[in-house]
Write an enzyme that holds these catalytic residues in place. Structure first.
Site, mmCIF file in Angstrom:
data_model
loop_
_atom_site.group_PDB
_atom_site.id
_atom_site.type_symbol
_atom_site.label_atom_id
_atom_site.label_comp_id
_atom_site.label_asym_id
_atom_site.label_seq_id
_atom_site.Cartn_x
_atom_site.Cartn_y
_atom_site.Cartn_z
ATOM 1 N N THR A 344 0.850 -1.177 0.000
ATOM 2 C CA THR A 344 0.000 0.000 0.000
ATOM 3 C C THR A 344 0.889 1.230 0.000
ATOM 4 O O THR A 344 2.073 1.141 0.296
ATOM 5 C CB THR A 344 -0.862 -0.032 1.295
ATOM 6 O OG1 THR A 344 -1.633 -1.220 1.303
ATOM 7 C CG2 THR A 344 -1.777 1.163 1.404
ATOM 8 N N GLY A 426 1.195 -1.319 5.058
ATOM 9 C CA GLY A 426 1.617 -2.437 5.869
ATOM 10 C C GLY A 426 0.557 -3.345 6.433
ATOM 11 O O GLY A 426 0.806 -4.013 7.443
ATOM 12 N N GLY A 427 -0.650 -3.454 5.833
ATOM 13 C CA GLY A 427 -1.618 -4.437 6.283
ATOM 14 C C GLY A 427 -1.928 -4.317 7.761
ATOM 15 O O GLY A 427 -2.309 -3.259 8.260
#
Length: 531
Positions: A344, A426-427
């Site tokens: 992302t 980073g999820g």
């Protein structure tokens, strides 16, 4: 020129994980554009130069603090296509994360750009034309961009699962092999698409010639997204979630994003009344607050149309007081975690007119589904692979349903007059890195650049790993690591002093005296710039 930190600007400031994106935003500010217009330019440019992290075939979420001090969210996430039914996946135990069957949701990002352009004009923007806003992105895609180390590395690492996906090799390999860092790659079809959008309008992506070509290529590749899905799609304006802290109010995006978890972490951490950053109490407190927040997230967040009750229930002071009492200040709670991958980009912009923008744009995994549509150069996301084929799951696959999103841009309006837009990629690491950045800078008074540079951790699964441990960068003090291990944390110290695993964080600050400040992560390839 961009640097990792910049301050003292009077007209505007931007922050981005790629220097070319930051420069495109700075150029729009220099032209007299506002922060929203700068962000549209940056969003297009970052898709052209950082395709492993985001693209126009993905989704986006915005938090916008307007000059009238109102904060609004732009929700630009696409739903599952009309043909995305469980029967389509009957030969699979789970939804494939790569290929045409992973490209099952409508790309929402460009719809968000449309609303941002409208909002920019509504708040008194200069009304810069689209050809100006997209100029830098078109040039980078047409003339060639420089491959970063992270793109070269991730292409190599993911080659086996991506090389045979339709369109991937032609777009991102050189003679069938991953490009070297420093090589030049062109996205010629993407450049033509952006040029068409600049002349015909962004709506053309869904309801015009570009939409027609996207739909035709999706049908040829076997994606369940149809032309009707594209023509029906609209991004929407929503009220953000917020919670009051002692220092001010923090905002984040509502479901289907995990913004709720980001707010809960900081609300719980403040209640712990930690006195000093970098202490055991600092790290342990944030980690344990994360566990409590993720339990709420994993049992609640889904398509907003399917929620059993309002998310504000979990931001109520009574609920938060009960939750913080469950945190053992000396011992780590047991930690079952689920996977939360994500590649992302986060970017920020602010201007002297009082606009502050926090924006996040993503494909989900690195290179998303891997499907590159030949006519338009659109790289499709794989966000829909987060759906479950179990009809009884919290996020079951169904046409028109919104998938769960790790994406969540953050923004804070502080009692001292500062407005801060901040975030990271980073999820599952997004809420954790946001909490570390905010706690260090705002709650504990560290300078912005130091707070972003400081070592970070990640609780839970990371790319290619099945473990759920606590990973920490090598720069943490050994005594702190020993104390965390003694408290029962399953610690793994990474070899890298600065690891991509910990996300690419950034922030922009509008100070009450009218000056602007920005900073971005040394773990990325970008920086901050202003005028």
């Amino acid at each position: 020129m961009t640097g990792l930190h910049t301050a003292g600007h009077r007209r505007g400031v931007v922050s981005a994980p790629h220097a070319a994106a930051a420069e495109s935003g700075r150029a729009i500010l220099a032209e007299g554009g506002n922060a929203l217009e700068a962000m549209v330019a940056m969003a297009a440019t970052i898709a052209a130069v950082y395709p492993h992290m985001n693209h126009i075939g993905g989704d986006g979420f915005w938090l916008v603090r307007e000059p009238n001090k109102r904060v609004r969210a732009i929700m630009a996430a696409g739903p599952a296509g009309a043909l995305a039914r469980p029967e389509l996946y009957r030969e699979h135990d789970t939804i494939p994360p790569r290929g045409p069957l992973a490209a099952l949701t409508v790309p929402g990002a460009v719809g968000g750009w449309m609303l941002a352009v409208e909002a920019a004009r509504a708040v008194g923007g200069k009304g810069l034309p689209l050809d100006v806003l997209l100029h830098a992105a078109i040039g980078q895609a047409r003339d060639g961009y420089t491959v970063t180390k992270s793109q070269a590395r991730l292409t190599t690492e993911k080659l086996a699962e991506l090389k045979d996906v339709p369109g991937f090799a032609q777009a991102f390999l050189v003679d069938g092999k991953p490009p070297d860092a420093g090589a030049k790659l062109k996205q010629t079809a993407l450049a033509a698409t952006l040029d068409q959008l600049a002349n015909a309008g962004l709506d053309d992506f869904y309801r015009g010639d570009v939409g027609r070509e996207i739909a035709a290529d999706l049908e040829k590749t076997g994606s369940p997204v149809t032309r009707e899905d594209l023509t029906r799609y609209r991004a929407r304006i929503a009220e953000p979630l917020s919670v009051k802290l002692n220092v001010g109010t923090i905002f984040n995006t509502p479901p289907p994003t995990q913004g709720l978890a980001s707010l809960i972490i900081l609300a719980l951490y403040q209640r712990l009344r930690v006195g000093e950053a970098e202490s055991f109490e600092f790290a342990h407190g944030l980690i344990e607050a994360t566990k409590r927040a993720f339990r709420v997230r994993d049992g609640y967040v889904t398509d907003p149309a399917q929620l059993p009750h309002s998310p504000e229930r979990y931001l109520d002071a009574k609920f938060l007081d009960i939750e913080v009492a469950k945190i053992d200040r000396r011992k780590a709670a047991r930690w079952p975690a689920r996977a939360g991958e994500g590649d992302t980009i986060w970017m920020g912009a602010a201007d002297i007119g009082g606009l502050a923008v926090s924006y996040i744009q993503s494909l989900y995994w690195e290179f998303g589904s891997g499907c590159v549509l030949p006519s338009t150069g659109v790289l499709m996301q794989n966000r829909g692979s987060s759906f479950s084929l179990d009809r009884k799951a919290l996020n079951p696959l169904a046409p028109g349903r919104l998938p769960f999103h790790t994406l969540n841009p953050a923004l804070a309006v502080l009692n001292d007059g500062r407005v801060i837009a901040y975030g990271t990629m980073g999820g599952d690491g997004q809420p954790q890195t946001q909490a570390m950045l905010f706690a260090r800078h705002v709650l504990h008074g560290q300078p912005l650049d130091r707070a972003i540079d400081a070592p970070r951790w990640l609780l839970g699964r990371t790319w290619g790993s099945s473990v759920t441990n606590l990973r920490m960068e090598a720069r943490f003090d050994g005594h702190l690591i020993d104390r965390l291990m003694s408290a029962g944390h399953d610690v793994e110290v990474l070899s890298e002093p600065y690891s991509d695993t910990m996300g690419h964080a950034g922030a922009v600050v509008l100070h009450p005296d009218g000056t602007l400040e920005g900073a971005h992560d040394p773990r990325a390839d970008g920086g901050a710039a202003g005028v």
